[in-house]
Design a protein around this motif. Sequence first.
Motif, PDB file in Angstrom:
ATOM      1  N   VAL A  73       0.859  -1.198   0.000  1.00 44.33           N
ATOM      2  CA  VAL A  73       0.000   0.000   0.000  1.00 44.33           C
ATOM      3  C   VAL A  73       0.887   1.237   0.000  1.00 44.33           C
ATOM      4  O   VAL A  73       2.015   1.202   0.508  1.00 44.33           O
ATOM      5  CB  VAL A  73      -0.944   0.044   1.232  1.00 44.33           C
ATOM      6  CG1 VAL A  73      -2.009  -1.034   1.134  1.00 44.33           C
ATOM      7  CG2 VAL A  73      -0.182  -0.062   2.526  1.00 44.33           C
ATOM      8  N   THR A 114       1.430   2.893   4.537  1.00 48.10           N
ATOM      9  CA  THR A 114       1.280   1.746   5.450  1.00 48.10           C
ATOM     10  C   THR A 114       0.723   2.183   6.813  1.00 48.10           C
ATOM     11  O   THR A 114      -0.024   1.437   7.432  1.00 48.10           O
ATOM     12  CB  THR A 114       2.636   1.039   5.677  1.00 48.10           C
ATOM     13  OG1 THR A 114       3.596   1.998   6.082  1.00 48.10           O
ATOM     14  CG2 THR A 114       3.103   0.334   4.423  1.00 48.10           C
ATOM     15  N   VAL A 170      -3.105   2.569   6.741  1.00 48.19           N
ATOM     16  CA  VAL A 170      -3.786   1.288   6.535  1.00 48.19           C
ATOM     17  C   VAL A 170      -3.625   0.402   7.774  1.00 48.19           C
ATOM     18  O   VAL A 170      -4.548  -0.294   8.184  1.00 48.19           O
ATOM     19  CB  VAL A 170      -3.262   0.596   5.256  1.00 48.19           C
ATOM     20  CG1 VAL A 170      -3.931  -0.761   5.064  1.00 48.19           C
ATOM     21  CG2 VAL A 170      -3.524   1.483   4.040  1.00 48.19           C
ATOM     22  N   TYR A 196      -6.122   1.422  10.309  1.00 49.08           N
ATOM     23  CA  TYR A 196      -7.448   0.912   9.933  1.00 49.08           C
ATOM     24  C   TYR A 196      -7.607  -0.536  10.388  1.00 49.08           C
ATOM     25  O   TYR A 196      -8.626  -0.905  10.979  1.00 49.08           O
ATOM     26  CB  TYR A 196      -7.621   1.031   8.419  1.00 49.08           C
ATOM     27  CG  TYR A 196      -8.821   0.302   7.857  1.00 49.08           C
ATOM     28  CD1 TYR A 196     -10.034   0.956   7.667  1.00 49.08           C
ATOM     29  CD2 TYR A 196      -8.739  -1.056   7.507  1.00 49.08           C
ATOM     30  CE1 TYR A 196     -11.137   0.281   7.150  1.00 49.08           C
ATOM     31  CE2 TYR A 196      -9.831  -1.733   6.993  1.00 49.08           C
ATOM     32  CZ  TYR A 196     -11.023  -1.068   6.814  1.00 49.08           C
ATOM     33  OH  TYR A 196     -12.106  -1.739   6.303  1.00 49.08           O
ATOM     34  N   TYR A 197      -6.593  -1.389  10.125  1.00 47.08           N
ATOM     35  CA  TYR A 197      -6.744  -2.814  10.480  1.00 47.08           C
ATOM     36  C   TYR A 197      -6.664  -3.032  11.990  1.00 47.08           C
ATOM     37  O   TYR A 197      -7.228  -4.009  12.504  1.00 47.08           O
ATOM     38  CB  TYR A 197      -5.757  -3.690   9.692  1.00 47.08           C
ATOM     39  CG  TYR A 197      -6.237  -3.853   8.264  1.00 47.08           C
ATOM     40  CD1 TYR A 197      -7.277  -4.727   7.956  1.00 47.08           C
ATOM     41  CD2 TYR A 197      -5.726  -3.076   7.229  1.00 47.08           C
ATOM     42  CE1 TYR A 197      -7.773  -4.839   6.669  1.00 47.08           C
ATOM     43  CE2 TYR A 197      -6.214  -3.180   5.927  1.00 47.08           C
ATOM     44  CZ  TYR A 197      -7.241  -4.060   5.665  1.00 47.08           C
ATOM     45  OH  TYR A 197      -7.755  -4.156   4.392  1.00 47.08           O
ATOM     46  N   LEU A 206       1.833  -5.349   5.993  1.00 48.29           N
ATOM     47  CA  LEU A 206       1.675  -4.253   5.045  1.00 48.29           C
ATOM     48  C   LEU A 206       3.055  -3.699   4.719  1.00 48.29           C
ATOM     49  O   LEU A 206       3.850  -3.447   5.626  1.00 48.29           O
ATOM     50  CB  LEU A 206       0.815  -3.143   5.661  1.00 48.29           C
ATOM     51  CG  LEU A 206      -0.583  -3.587   6.100  1.00 48.29           C
ATOM     52  CD1 LEU A 206      -1.210  -2.544   7.018  1.00 48.29           C
ATOM     53  CD2 LEU A 206      -1.468  -3.837   4.876  1.00 48.29           C
ATOM     54  N   ARG A 211      -1.949  -0.151  -4.266  1.00 45.71           N
ATOM     55  CA  ARG A 211      -2.391  -1.270  -3.429  1.00 45.71           C
ATOM     56  C   ARG A 211      -2.365  -2.554  -4.254  1.00 45.71           C
ATOM     57  O   ARG A 211      -2.808  -2.587  -5.390  1.00 45.71           O
ATOM     58  CB  ARG A 211      -3.790  -1.011  -2.867  1.00 45.71           C
ATOM     59  CG  ARG A 211      -4.877  -0.881  -3.922  1.00 45.71           C
ATOM     60  CD  ARG A 211      -6.210  -0.532  -3.286  1.00 45.71           C
ATOM     61  NE  ARG A 211      -7.285  -0.609  -4.280  1.00 45.71           N
ATOM     62  CZ  ARG A 211      -7.950  -1.714  -4.565  1.00 45.71           C
ATOM     63  NH1 ARG A 211      -7.676  -2.847  -3.933  1.00 45.71           N
ATOM     64  NH2 ARG A 211      -8.891  -1.720  -5.465  1.00 45.71           N
ATOM     65  N   ASP A 220     -10.716  -0.038   3.214  1.00 48.29           N
ATOM     66  CA  ASP A 220      -9.546   0.501   3.928  1.00 48.29           C
ATOM     67  C   ASP A 220      -9.048   1.776   3.225  1.00 48.29           C
ATOM     68  O   ASP A 220      -9.498   2.100   2.123  1.00 48.29           O
ATOM     69  CB  ASP A 220      -8.483  -0.594   4.128  1.00 48.29           C
ATOM     70  CG  ASP A 220      -7.614  -0.868   2.900  1.00 48.29           C
ATOM     71  OD1 ASP A 220      -7.561  -0.031   1.971  1.00 48.29           O
ATOM     72  OD2 ASP A 220      -6.981  -1.947   2.880  1.00 48.29           O
ATOM     73  N   ALA A 264      -6.550   2.515   1.584  1.00 45.90           N
ATOM     74  CA  ALA A 264      -5.926   2.340   0.262  1.00 45.90           C
ATOM     75  C   ALA A 264      -6.958   1.986  -0.805  1.00 45.90           C
ATOM     76  O   ALA A 264      -6.658   2.035  -1.992  1.00 45.90           O
ATOM     77  CB  ALA A 264      -4.851   1.251   0.335  1.00 45.90           C
TER      78      ALA A 264
END
Length: 309
Positions: A13, A16, A19, A22-23, A47, A53, A248, A250
């Motif tokens: 991505v 990083t 993202v 987000y996770y 990631l 992405r 997400d 990305a």
Amino acid sequence: MPLHHLNALTIGVPDTKAVRGYYEDFGLVGEDDGWLSTGDGGKQLRLVPAPRRQLLHMEIGVDDPDDLGRIAGRLRRIGIAEPHVSDDSVTAVEPVTGVRVTAKVTRRLVQHPAPQAAYNQPGLTGRTEARAPGILREGRVRPRKLGHVVIGSVDQAAAQRFFVDGFGLKVSDEVRGAAAFMRCSSDHHNVLVQQAPVNFLHHTAWQVDDVDEIGRGAMAMLEGHPERHAWGLGRHFIGSNFFWYLRDPAGTFSEYYSDLDCIAEDALWSPRVWEADKALYSWGPPPPPSFVDPEDLAAHMTGAHSATG
Ligand SMILES: [Fe+2]
């Protein structure tokens, strides 16, 4: 089946940090070494920086070092350029999408059941003098494991050959001329490749205990971030799972799912080729056009990418 589960993914991505955040909100646990972990599957998502992405690497668990030579032999027979074999793994590159796939000797994933959520149905009272457990849960949702990954390929048939004839995944169902649902475990699907105008990563899917956890997880993700909503709540037709998809930063979708079909005995399951109108879902809101064709596909095709993806 010597293959036993989808162990880990590496995704490229542009940003990083965003993202990863987000996770972590999604319920994965950020580890010091950069990996993100699930409750049962351990370190399952990494990631790394990339201009756009994309799925870079997928690792599948196998039982035995003897399986590695067999997989390498099968890959050679279908014309895959020299697979790399080590003491505990075999790696090859899917020639169309460029995704690196490794089969690695790992322990099988053991999952212990969550306390049974008892349901009341007409004529079958599973729960009396008690409120539904789903309304009493307070902690944040934690995905139990990585379930599947879905990629688009300009040559779906070639990718299917690579995974099935090469690595030994089984086909659970197909959509005529469009997609193959493949498994490397008893899950109905762990890898899904769909025909697409450009090679791209569509979504990853993460198992939660039940439909209440899907709802709780998605609602928590949307608090203050309505832009994350992609599609849900619904129930798929192929695979049967409940789903809710979020997007997400990305642009890749991540799915909370539960109650996926399970194929414990290959001989007792009859794969079918479905027409496209059946394929996507049994019930739920209509999928937004941007779910079927993500908004950045045109940029993927021209090779133009913004700094933030
Ligand atoms: Fe999915």
